[in-house]
Write an enzyme that holds these catalytic residues in place. Structure first.
Site, PDB file in Angstrom:
ATOM      1  CG  ASP A  78      41.339 -25.480   7.991  1.00 29.87           C
ATOM      2  OD1 ASP A  78      41.196 -26.416   8.095  1.00 29.87           O
ATOM      3  OD2 ASP A  78      42.407 -24.930   7.529  1.00 29.87           O
ATOM      4  CG  ASP A 115      42.464 -17.920   8.915  1.00 35.08           C
ATOM      5  OD1 ASP A 115      43.315 -18.710   8.803  1.00 35.08           O
ATOM      6  OD2 ASP A 115      41.782 -17.840   8.074  1.00 35.08           O
ATOM      7  CB  CYS A 143      52.457  -6.969  24.144  1.00 32.41           C
ATOM      8  SG  CYS A 143      54.103  -6.934  23.621  1.00 32.41           S
TER       9      CYS A 143
END
Length: 382
Positions: free
Chosen positions: A96, A271, A311
């Site tokens: 960013d 994000d 996961c």
């Protein structure tokens, strides 16, 4: 037209929405879109190793220009061979501009001028100055694949005249940043559309920026306190203003329903620190809604956290064990919870991509939100 360092390839449009299936090609590899990007603020995604991020399918991560400028310093990172080598990550990185952090530290609007912004460091209180040229220079040193232009990010509910002046300044800053960019062949620079909730100002911002031929376009100034309905309304009129042959990035959004709604409106990239931040407090996203693993009801719960999740955390550990680790402030608990939340969002986007391919994204959203609990009274945002 400029030959950009990154390219967007459209694979398919969903028949019933504005959703797009595609891929973004960068100097450090290609990743599918729509994609959620984990945030590694200080050149690390908190508690996670690069190998773990690859295992869970993170095709790109984000780092923060402001924080890396202050510590360890962008020149040190350049000396190390760039951010990829410094943090041992050989896949795409987005940085960013530092603008969002800077505006959270500005003590007086008078410190925002045409030249740039004066503010105080959060580390030691010393006065700092950041402008479009400096933000680009820092990111050139960091060597990220995708960079952001320096923008002003006003709160959503500012008066019209203030937002108008801010949008006009951001457009001028964007042009200055584009002119300062010294590595266009291996770093793609995005312009950031601002304008709060005002459709005409969003249109003005998009028009100004698309005339400059950036490598891609970000939608900023959202997820800053406005309602979910207001965010969707802004996306409804903003995303269609952006070029179809460039990536579209919605900044700072990570709640599951917001991700799906952004995709429906044509966004490709997202994000947010949300999944790792809430994980460190023991809050977890599952296919059946939000779980606060600290709650007493999980003390003797020897079932997997999420039976629909494959996961590492869910296939190896129980809710009772996770609760114990978090209550005991054990680092391993933070790691397991962070891994799960990131896996959940990365795989949510994988499922979204499949729903686009199958032209049933609206049905997917309805089913997901029903199971997650978004349709319940007083549902949590995440």
């Amino acid at each position: 037209m400029t030959e950009h360092a990154i390219k967007y390839r459209l694979i398919k449009k969903e028949k019933h929405t504005g959703a797009r299936l595609g891929e973004i090609i960068t100097p450090h590899g290609t990743f599918p879109t729509p994609m959620f990007m984990p945030v590694g603020t200080q050149a690390t995604v908190k508690t996670m190793s690069p190998e773990e991020l690859k295992t869970l399918g993170s095709g790109i991560i984000l780092s923060n220009t402001y924080h890396l400028w202050l510590r360890p310093g962008d020149e040190l990172v350049a000396e190390a061979g760039g951010l990829h080598k410094f943090m041992n990550w050989d896949q795409p990185i987005l940085t960013d501009s530092g603008g969002f952090q800077v505006y959270s530290l500005v003590q007086n609007k008078k410190n925002i001028t045409e030249e740039g912004v004066k503010f105080k460091s959060h580390l030691d209180g010393r006065e700092l100055f950041l402008n479009p040229e400096k933000a680009i220079s820092i990111q050139n040193n960091l060597g990220s694949d995708i960079m952001m232009s320096f923008d002003e990010c006003p709160p959503f509910y500012q008066p019209y005249d203030y937002v108008k002046a801010s949008v006009e300044r951001t457009s001028r800053w964007a042009e200055r940043g584009l002119n300062a960019h010294r590595r266009p062949n291996d770093q793609g620079l995005f312009g950031i559309v601002q304008g709060a909730g005002f459709e005409d100002l969003r249109r003005q911002s998009a028009s100004d920026l698309t005339s400059m031929d950036f490598a891609g376009y970000s939608i900023g100034g959202l997820a800053v306190g406005e309602s979910h309905k207001e965010m969707n309304a802004v996306l409804d009129f903003t995303t269609p203003m952006l070029p179809e042959d460039k990536p579209r990035y919605l900044m700072g959004v990570g709640a599951p329903d917001s991700l799906i709604d952004g995709v429906i409106r044509g966004v490709d990239m997202f994000d947010c620190v949300l999944p790792t931040r809430i994980a460190r407090n023991g809050t977890l996203m599952t296919h059946f809604g939000r779980v606060n693993i600290r709650n007493a009801k999980y003390e003797y719960d020897f079932t997997p956290l999420d039976p629909m999740c494959d996961c590492y955390t869910c296939t190896n550990y129980t809710r009772a064990y996770l609760r114990h680790l978090i209550k005991a402030d054990e680092t391993f608990g933070l790691r397991l919870c962070s891994y799960h939340n990131l896996h959940f969002l990365v795989n949510l986007m994988k499922d979204v991509r499949q729903a686009i391919m199958d032209d049933n994204l609206l049905e997917f959203r309805e089913d997901f939100c029903e199971r997650y609990g978004y349709n319940q009274p007083n549902a949590k945002d995440f």
